[in-house]
Design an enzyme around this catalytic site. Sequence first.
Site, short mmCIF file in Angstrom:
data_model
loop_
_atom_site.label_atom_id
_atom_site.label_comp_id
_atom_site.label_asym_id
_atom_site.label_seq_id
_atom_site.Cartn_x
_atom_site.Cartn_y
_atom_site.Cartn_z
N HIS A 149 0.87 -1.18 0.00
CA HIS A 149 0.00 0.00 0.00
C HIS A 149 0.90 1.23 0.00
O HIS A 149 1.53 1.53 -1.00
CB HIS A 149 -0.92 -0.10 1.22
CG HIS A 149 -2.04 0.88 1.30
ND1 HIS A 149 -2.40 1.70 0.25
CD2 HIS A 149 -2.91 1.17 2.31
CE1 HIS A 149 -3.43 2.45 0.62
NE2 HIS A 149 -3.76 2.15 1.86
N HIS A 170 -2.29 -2.03 -10.05
CA HIS A 170 -3.18 -1.48 -9.04
C HIS A 170 -4.43 -2.35 -8.98
O HIS A 170 -4.87 -2.85 -10.01
CB HIS A 170 -3.57 -0.04 -9.41
CG HIS A 170 -4.11 0.73 -8.26
ND1 HIS A 170 -5.43 0.69 -7.90
CD2 HIS A 170 -3.49 1.55 -7.37
CE1 HIS A 170 -5.60 1.45 -6.85
NE2 HIS A 170 -4.45 1.99 -6.50
N ASP A 177 2.86 5.67 -7.06
CA ASP A 177 4.13 5.50 -6.35
C ASP A 177 5.33 5.38 -7.26
O ASP A 177 6.47 5.41 -6.79
CB ASP A 177 4.06 4.25 -5.46
CG ASP A 177 3.13 4.49 -4.29
OD1 ASP A 177 3.19 5.59 -3.72
OD2 ASP A 177 2.36 3.59 -3.95
N1 CMC Z 1 4.80 -6.57 -11.38
C1 CMC Z 1 4.67 -7.74 -12.03
N2 CMC Z 1 3.55 -8.45 -12.11
C2 CMC Z 1 2.49 -7.95 -11.46
C3 CMC Z 1 2.53 -6.75 -10.75
C4 CMC Z 1 3.75 -6.04 -10.71
N3 CMC Z 1 3.87 -4.87 -10.07
N4 CMC Z 1 1.32 -6.49 -10.20
C5 CMC Z 1 0.53 -7.50 -10.57
N5 CMC Z 1 1.24 -8.39 -11.31
C6 CMC Z 1 0.73 -9.61 -11.97
C7 CMC Z 1 0.58 -10.73 -10.96
O1 CMC Z 1 1.75 -11.52 -10.89
C8 CMC Z 1 -0.60 -11.48 -11.54
O2 CMC Z 1 -0.13 -12.23 -12.63
P1 CMC Z 1 -0.76 -13.71 -12.91
O3 CMC Z 1 -2.18 -13.45 -13.28
O4 CMC Z 1 0.08 -14.26 -14.01
O5 CMC Z 1 -0.62 -14.48 -11.63
C9 CMC Z 1 -1.49 -10.38 -12.10
O6 CMC Z 1 -0.58 -9.29 -12.43
C10 CMC Z 1 -2.53 -9.86 -11.13
O7 CMC Z 1 -1.87 -9.53 -9.91
P2 CMC Z 1 -2.58 -9.49 -8.50
O8 CMC Z 1 -1.56 -9.56 -7.43
O9 CMC Z 1 -3.68 -10.52 -8.48
O10 CMC Z 1 -3.28 -8.06 -8.52
P3 CMC Z 1 -3.84 -7.28 -7.29
O11 CMC Z 1 -4.92 -6.41 -7.81
O12 CMC Z 1 -4.18 -8.20 -6.17
O13 CMC Z 1 -2.59 -6.43 -6.80
C11 CMC Z 1 -1.08 -4.68 -6.34
C12 CMC Z 1 -2.47 -5.07 -6.88
C13 CMC Z 1 -0.98 -3.15 -6.27
C14 CMC Z 1 -0.90 -5.21 -4.91
C15 CMC Z 1 -0.01 -5.28 -7.29
O14 CMC Z 1 -0.19 -4.77 -8.59
C16 CMC Z 1 1.41 -4.99 -6.80
O15 CMC Z 1 1.93 -5.75 -5.97
N6 CMC Z 1 2.08 -3.91 -7.32
C17 CMC Z 1 3.38 -3.57 -6.86
C18 CMC Z 1 3.30 -2.80 -5.57
C19 CMC Z 1 2.74 -1.40 -5.77
O16 CMC Z 1 3.18 -0.66 -6.64
N7 CMC Z 1 1.79 -1.01 -4.90
C20 CMC Z 1 1.23 0.34 -4.92
C21 CMC Z 1 -0.22 0.37 -5.22
S1 CMC Z 1 -0.75 2.05 -5.56
C22 CMC Z 1 -0.69 2.83 -4.06
C23 CMC Z 1 -1.92 2.69 -3.29
O17 CMC Z 1 -3.00 3.05 -3.80
O18 CMC Z 1 -1.82 2.24 -2.13
#
Ligand code: CMC
Length: 423
Positions: free
Chosen positions: A263, A303, A359
């Site tokens: 987050h 996101h 971010d």
């Molecule tokens: N890099 C590489 N692959 C990714 C990433 C990433 N940053 N984010 C998601 N994926 C892939 C993930 O591996 C999955 O692939 P597959 O379907 O093959 O298994 C797919 O995309 C969906 O990912 P998810 O984890 O199910 O998506 P989510 O909606 O649960 O996660 C997130 C959202 C923000 C936690 C994630 O995108 C992430 O970890 N990003 C990096 C950390 C980050 O930048 N966080 C800041 C968020 S914005 C600030 C805020 O609003 O708080």
Amino acid sequence: MTDSITITDNRSGESIEIPIMNGGVSASEWSKLLPGVWFYDPGFMSTAACESAITYLDGEAGILRYRGYPIEQLAENSTYLEVAYLLLHGELPTIEQYAIWKNEITNHTFIHENVRKRFLEGFHYDAHPMGMLVSAVAALSTFYLDAKEIFDPGSRNKQIIRLIAKMPTLAAAAHRFSVGMPFVYPDNSLDFADNFLSMLWKVAEPRFEANPVLAHALDVLFILHADHEQNCSTTAMRVVGSSHSDPYSATAAAAAALYGPRHGGANEAVIRMLTDIGTIDNVPDFIATVKSGHGQRLQGFGHRVYKSYDPRAKIVKQIAYEVFEVTGKNPLLDIALKLEEIALSDEYFTSRHLYPNVDFYSGLIYQAMGFPMEMFTVLFSIPRTVGWLAHWQEMLDQDSKIARPRQLYIGSEPRDYTPIGGR
Ligand code: CMC
């Protein structure tokens, strides 16, 4: 076409029609047909936990609006304090309302001497400032016993003002302590962002004059971070607030949720990632590692809600160039630009709708402005406090129920206790 859905319980053949209201269907209607059958929705991926009139977010189209106003217009024309008023009150203030609001915030920036001397200075020398902030905010509830009067409009308003006003003071105090510098008292002749910069950077000068470009950049970043509807920390605020705990305790819980790297901690993770990558030449190898799916993520990308370019990221990127005019370019910028360029043209990222989030560039700005990485989430907490409070207030006014989800039990069947010698 009727705006409703019909569900049928195939065990009994019974059906029920549920209207679709504001894009959702009522789970209590569902329960009438299927008592004891719960929606299984870990991470609330498909659950609307409340109705809210504060922030509108369309993740597919990359739209963010506070109280109907596009974020781009607010970032261009408004100030953080004006946006704070808007989020809390639903309307932009008049000249008179703004003057009163600004005056109230300005006059509540001081913290009790005991918070600083006995509490903050009691931390270990290398305490993370976010840990200090979370604890200090919780500690404020012990200083303002009227905070428990959450249904008294006067008391509620006072705690809201105190929290918004004192957050920068606590944040700056945590930073000064962690670098061994003496505490700087708020300067009530300064604007919100200027005063925060003064509390952070002032040394021996009688009055700290912040660079106007940097103060403005910080104010815009505060606007961009002020609210983001039902994110993890805001949900924490609503959940804790739903038990009618005081706003300091609920804000501390929200700040604790923000602390996590998924987050508010993501911009810190971005800088660590860019530093590890080291040079532009290493970018393709890093991207290949991310794509191999061995747990490495492209920090600052992706996101839960945005499935296109985060509108805040566009503004942050533009602000970054303005800041670098003053501070000199952050050497990590070129690596970030290369990562973005490659990722946006790579099928792995585009097919998963992974775009830069807020971010991706904000850490570069903070670093160029001289903030240590540990302060990044603290900088996020300051403006998000108003978002948390706006949601807390809205929730209380909606006479909401205590947050208490159900579970699907997957543990053992009943069994008898065995005395320790017999196991
Ligand atoms: N890099 C590489 N692959 C990714 C990433 C990433 N940053 N984010 C998601 N994926 C892939 C993930 O591996 C999955 O692939 P597959 O379907 O093959 O298994 C797919 O995309 C969906 O990912 P998810 O984890 O199910 O998506 P989510 O909606 O649960 O996660 C997130 C959202 C923000 C936690 C994630 O995108 C992430 O970890 N990003 C990096 C950390 C980050 O930048 N966080 C800041 C968020 S914005 C600030 C805020 O609003 O708080």
